[in-house]
Design a protein around this motif. Structure first.
Motif, PDB file in Angstrom:
ATOM      1  N   TYR A  23       0.804  -1.227   0.000  1.00 26.06           N
ATOM      2  CA  TYR A  23       0.000   0.000   0.000  1.00 26.06           C
ATOM      3  C   TYR A  23       0.837   1.277   0.000  1.00 26.06           C
ATOM      4  CZ  TYR A  23      -4.082  -2.941   0.727  1.00 26.06           C
ATOM      5  OH  TYR A  23      -5.068  -3.892   0.571  1.00 26.06           O
ATOM      6  N   SER A  24       2.118   1.172   0.384  1.00 22.61           N
ATOM      7  CA  SER A  24       2.969   2.361   0.401  1.00 22.61           C
ATOM      8  C   SER A  24       3.673   2.580  -0.930  1.00 22.61           C
ATOM      9  CB  SER A  24       4.021   2.229   1.513  1.00 22.61           C
ATOM     10  OG  SER A  24       4.934   1.175   1.223  1.00 22.61           O
ATOM     11  N   GLY A  25       3.630   1.569  -1.801  1.00 21.28           N
ATOM     12  CA  GLY A  25       4.310   1.682  -3.080  1.00 21.28           C
ATOM     13  C   GLY A  25       5.808   1.504  -2.964  1.00 21.28           C
ATOM     14  N   ALA A  26       6.265   0.808  -1.919  1.00 22.93           N
ATOM     15  CA  ALA A  26       7.696   0.570  -1.716  1.00 22.93           C
ATOM     16  C   ALA A  26       8.292  -0.135  -2.931  1.00 22.93           C
ATOM     17  CB  ALA A  26       7.907  -0.276  -0.463  1.00 22.93           C
ATOM     18  N   PRO A  27       9.565   0.131  -3.251  1.00 22.30           N
ATOM     19  CA  PRO A  27      10.173  -0.459  -4.454  1.00 22.30           C
ATOM     20  C   PRO A  27      10.269  -1.979  -4.413  1.00 22.30           C
ATOM     21  CG  PRO A  27      11.830   0.648  -3.103  1.00 22.30           C
ATOM     22  CD  PRO A  27      10.500   1.030  -2.546  1.00 22.30           C
ATOM     23  N   THR A  28      10.367  -2.559  -3.228  1.00 24.74           N
ATOM     24  CA  THR A  28      10.422  -4.020  -3.114  1.00 24.74           C
ATOM     25  C   THR A  28       9.404  -4.498  -2.090  1.00 24.74           C
ATOM     26  OG1 THR A  28      12.158  -3.903  -1.419  1.00 24.74           O
ATOM     27  CG2 THR A  28      12.866  -4.156  -3.712  1.00 24.74           C
ATOM     28  N   ILE A  29       8.947  -5.724  -2.267  1.00 18.42           N
ATOM     29  CA  ILE A  29       7.976  -6.353  -1.362  1.00 18.42           C
ATOM     30  C   ILE A  29       8.677  -7.526  -0.690  1.00 18.42           C
ATOM     31  CG2 ILE A  29       5.728  -7.511  -1.193  1.00 18.42           C
ATOM     32  CD1 ILE A  29       4.961  -6.030  -3.792  1.00 18.42           C
ATOM     33  N   PRO A  30       8.609  -7.626   0.640  1.00 18.78           N
ATOM     34  CA  PRO A  30       9.336  -8.700   1.339  1.00 18.78           C
ATOM     35  C   PRO A  30       8.970 -10.094   0.833  1.00 18.78           C
ATOM     36  CG  PRO A  30       8.464  -7.102   2.904  1.00 18.78           C
ATOM     37  CD  PRO A  30       7.880  -6.757   1.568  1.00 18.78           C
ATOM     38  N   THR A  31       9.982 -10.949   0.731  1.00 19.74           N
ATOM     39  CA  THR A  31       9.774 -12.352   0.392  1.00 19.74           C
ATOM     40  C   THR A  31       9.427 -13.127   1.660  1.00 19.74           C
ATOM     41  OG1 THR A  31      11.300 -12.240  -1.482  1.00 19.74           O
ATOM     42  CG2 THR A  31      10.860 -14.424  -0.576  1.00 19.74           C
ATOM     43  N   CYS A  32       8.417 -13.996   1.590  1.00 19.54           N
ATOM     44  CA  CYS A  32       7.899 -14.674   2.782  1.00 19.54           C
ATOM     45  C   CYS A  32       8.470 -16.088   2.887  1.00 19.54           C
ATOM     46  CB  CYS A  32       6.374 -14.725   2.731  1.00 19.54           C
ATOM     47  SG  CYS A  32       5.636 -13.104   2.542  1.00 19.54           S
ATOM     48  N   ARG A  33       9.032 -16.406   4.028  1.00 20.89           N
ATOM     49  CA  ARG A  33       9.673 -17.695   4.250  1.00 20.89           C
ATOM     50  C   ARG A  33       8.729 -18.640   4.987  1.00 20.89           C
ATOM     51  NH1 ARG A  33      13.521 -19.061   8.614  1.00 20.89           N
ATOM     52  NH2 ARG A  33      14.664 -20.954   8.050  1.00 20.89           N
ATOM     53  N   PHE A  34       8.653 -19.882   4.481  1.00 21.02           N
ATOM     54  CA  PHE A  34       7.811 -20.916   5.072  1.00 21.02           C
ATOM     55  C   PHE A  34       8.695 -22.085   5.514  1.00 21.02           C
ATOM     56  CE2 PHE A  34       4.804 -18.412   2.880  1.00 21.02           C
ATOM     57  CZ  PHE A  34       3.530 -18.712   3.355  1.00 21.02           C
ATOM     58  N   LEU A  35       8.363 -22.687   6.680  1.00 20.94           N
ATOM     59  CA  LEU A  35       9.071 -23.852   7.183  1.00 20.94           C
ATOM     60  C   LEU A  35       8.139 -25.054   7.236  1.00 20.94           C
ATOM     61  CD1 LEU A  35      11.356 -22.790  10.180  1.00 20.94           C
ATOM     62  CD2 LEU A  35      12.048 -23.905   8.058  1.00 20.94           C
ATOM     63  N   SER A  36       8.690 -26.233   6.963  1.00 20.19           N
ATOM     64  CA  SER A  36       7.891 -27.445   7.055  1.00 20.19           C
ATOM     65  C   SER A  36       7.576 -27.748   8.519  1.00 20.19           C
ATOM     66  CB  SER A  36       8.631 -28.629   6.422  1.00 20.19           C
ATOM     67  OG  SER A  36       9.821 -28.890   7.144  1.00 20.19           O
ATOM     68  N   GLU A  37       6.619 -28.648   8.726  1.00 17.88           N
ATOM     69  CA  GLU A  37       6.198 -28.988  10.077  1.00 17.88           C
ATOM     70  C   GLU A  37       7.360 -29.556  10.899  1.00 17.88           C
ATOM     71  OE1 GLU A  37       2.000 -30.633  11.677  1.00 17.88           O
ATOM     72  OE2 GLU A  37       3.095 -32.008  10.354  1.00 17.88           O
ATOM     73  N   LYS A  38       8.247 -30.323  10.255  1.00 20.70           N
ATOM     74  CA  LYS A  38       9.416 -30.879  10.942  1.00 20.70           C
ATOM     75  C   LYS A  38      10.592 -29.900  10.969  1.00 20.70           C
ATOM     76  CE  LYS A  38       8.368 -35.705   9.808  1.00 20.70           C
ATOM     77  NZ  LYS A  38       8.860 -36.950   9.140  1.00 20.70           N
ATOM     78  N   GLN A  39      10.410 -28.738  10.339  1.00 20.44           N
ATOM     79  CA  GLN A  39      11.423 -27.682  10.292  1.00 20.44           C
ATOM     80  C   GLN A  39      12.722 -28.148   9.628  1.00 20.44           C
ATOM     81  OE1 GLN A  39      11.954 -25.699  14.053  1.00 20.44           O
ATOM     82  NE2 GLN A  39       9.847 -24.987  14.112  1.00 20.44           N
ATOM     83  N   ASP A  40      12.615 -29.066   8.665  1.00 24.62           N
ATOM     84  CA  ASP A  40      13.795 -29.521   7.947  1.00 24.62           C
ATOM     85  C   ASP A  40      13.786 -29.112   6.478  1.00 24.62           C
ATOM     86  OD1 ASP A  40      11.685 -31.129   7.252  1.00 24.62           O
ATOM     87  OD2 ASP A  40      12.865 -32.979   7.140  1.00 24.62           O
ATOM     88  N   LYS A  41      12.700 -28.470   6.043  1.00 28.10           N
ATOM     89  CA  LYS A  41      12.593 -27.996   4.663  1.00 28.10           C
ATOM     90  C   LYS A  41      11.973 -26.600   4.666  1.00 28.10           C
ATOM     91  CE  LYS A  41      11.988 -32.681   2.876  1.00 28.10           C
ATOM     92  NZ  LYS A  41      11.076 -33.618   2.193  1.00 28.10           N
ATOM     93  N   GLU A  42      12.243 -25.850   3.607  1.00 30.17           N
ATOM     94  CA  GLU A  42      11.714 -24.496   3.525  1.00 30.17           C
ATOM     95  C   GLU A  42      11.310 -24.163   2.094  1.00 30.17           C
ATOM     96  OE1 GLU A  42      16.225 -22.581   3.337  1.00 30.17           O
ATOM     97  OE2 GLU A  42      14.779 -21.859   4.802  1.00 30.17           O
ATOM     98  N   CYS A  43      10.451 -23.168   1.975  1.00 24.28           N
ATOM     99  CA  CYS A  43      10.074 -22.633   0.666  1.00 24.28           C
ATOM    100  C   CYS A  43       9.739 -21.161   0.843  1.00 24.28           C
ATOM    101  CB  CYS A  43       8.902 -23.409   0.059  1.00 24.28           C
ATOM    102  SG  CYS A  43       7.322 -23.155   0.889  1.00 24.28           S
ATOM    103  N   TYR A  44       9.513 -20.468  -0.263  1.00 25.59           N
ATOM    104  CA  TYR A  44       9.270 -19.035  -0.209  1.00 25.59           C
ATOM    105  C   TYR A  44       8.079 -18.662  -1.091  1.00 25.59           C
ATOM    106  CZ  TYR A  44      13.951 -19.010   1.763  1.00 25.59           C
ATOM    107  OH  TYR A  44      15.037 -19.261   2.552  1.00 25.59           O
ATOM    108  N   VAL A  45       7.380 -17.612  -0.693  1.00 20.82           N
ATOM    109  CA  VAL A  45       6.344 -17.011  -1.525  1.00 20.82           C
ATOM    110  C   VAL A  45       6.779 -15.593  -1.844  1.00 20.82           C
ATOM    111  CG1 VAL A  45       3.975 -16.154  -1.607  1.00 20.82           C
ATOM    112  CG2 VAL A  45       4.441 -18.430  -0.677  1.00 20.82           C
TER     113      VAL A  45
END
Length: 337
Positions: free
Chosen positions: A303-325
């Motif tokens: 909503y502020s029009g910032a030049p970049t939008i943060p990348t969101c980090r996701f962790l698996s339930e066992k916390q041994d794998k990750e992905c990003y949105v």
């Protein structure tokens, strides 16, 4: 409840009383938009009667680019009027198509040389409607390969057709939505570093630095932020002025989905659905890290029009794998007469 969490698999759609069409990006890897047509029995059951799949190239004759120009240059109105006038003067029951695109697939044989799938021909056409402004029609039948390597309908072949009616306004919106999705797809590829033949061939979408089912203790790195490079403003003419619009592209590093919208508000709705899907529809049950802080940061940047939008980090339930949105702004060009 699980059904509500399913990520939308189309970028544009139109429904009528007994048919509908959905435009999908699941063939973008080969430079095509997939048009899925379905005819059904109508309410209340809406049981499927027939289904035909058609495809439009991104560029060239009979492509998304050509169809977009037809709509935005308003040539569609002129060709519509000419087609209706010709039909009236010649006494034809149906006006001629004002735009068409065709293609097909070659026959397939087993190891013994037996045909297991015959050659297929299909055509997508835009025509004046009898009870609506526009009819988008797909037809298919057994085909044959031409001398130039194209496809044509085999003489005497049985033809199946599905029609979807549109108003002028709905059809324009349908085409613009498809164009925006294609423009976003190509821009994302370019900004991720795909060059040369890779861009021309539209290699299947996969973020270069995404983590693909790797343990946390490996050397996996977070996807690099796309450079928010402004697109040079086009030069306007008396006949045709170009306008830039901003669309938001959301994708996950697993390569499972990509969504496009022109509304910052819709981004948060899409993010919520994707977040639920990553948890409910994956065996790893990915969950958003620092969810409250991350959501506030994304919303603020949108909503502020910032030049970049943060990348969101996701962790698996066992916390041994990750992905990003990732969410990125992409500028697309629209034409107005």
């Amino acid at each position: 409840m699980a059904k509500d969490m399913k990520v939308k698999d189309y970028v544009a759609q139109m429904q009528s009383g007994r048919s509908f069409v959905k435009a999908k990006m699941d063939s973008a890897g080969i430079g095509k938009v997939h048009l899925s047509f379905v005819e059904h029995s109508g309410r209340p059951k809406c049981e499927q009667v027939a289904a035909i799949e058609g495809y439009l190239n991104f560029e060239g004759a009979g492509s998304v680019s050509q169809l977009y120009y037809l709509v935005m240059s308003r040539d569609i109105r002129k060709k519509y009027a000419n087609s209706v006038k010709t039909a009236r003067e010649t006494g034809s029951k149906y006006p001629n198509a004002i735009w068409d695109s065709n293609g097909g697939s070659s026959e397939k044989r087993d190891a013994n040389g037996n045909v297991i799938k015959p050659c297929r021909y299909y055509a997508v056409q835009v025509s004046p409607g009898s009870k609506s402004d526009i009819v988008l029609q797909v037809m298919e039948g057994e085909g044959e390969v031409t001398e130039t390597g194209g496809y044509m309908l085999k003489k005497g072949a049985t033809v199946k057709r599905i029609n979807v009616p549109f108003t002028f306004l709905d059809f324009c919106a349908f085409v613009v939505d498809i164009h925006d999705a294609v423009a976003a797809y190509k821009s994302v590829h370019a900004q991720l570093g795909y060059t040369g033949s890779e861009i021309n061939e539209f290699t299947p979408y996969k973020p270069r630095n995404a983590v693909q089912q790797e343990p946390m203790n490996t050397t996996a790195t977070m996807p690099q932020a796309m450079p928010q490079t402004p697109v040079p403003a086009p030069v306007a003419t008396q006949q045709n002025a170009e306008k830039l619009s901003v669309v938001f592209v959301m994708y996950d590093s697993l390569g499972k989905t990509m969504q496009v919208t022109d509304s910052a508000q819709n981004v948060m709705t899409m993010f919520g659905k994707m977040r639920k899907a990553l948890y409910k529809n994956t065996p790893e049950h990915y969950a958003l890290v620092n969810d409250k802080y991350t959501l506030e940061a994304v919303q603020s940047a949108l909503y502020s029009g910032a030049p970049t939008i943060p990348t969101c980090r996701f962790l698996s339930e066992k916390q041994d794998k990750e992905c990003y949105v990732c969410v990125r702004r992409v500028e697309v060009t629209r034409y107005e007469s």
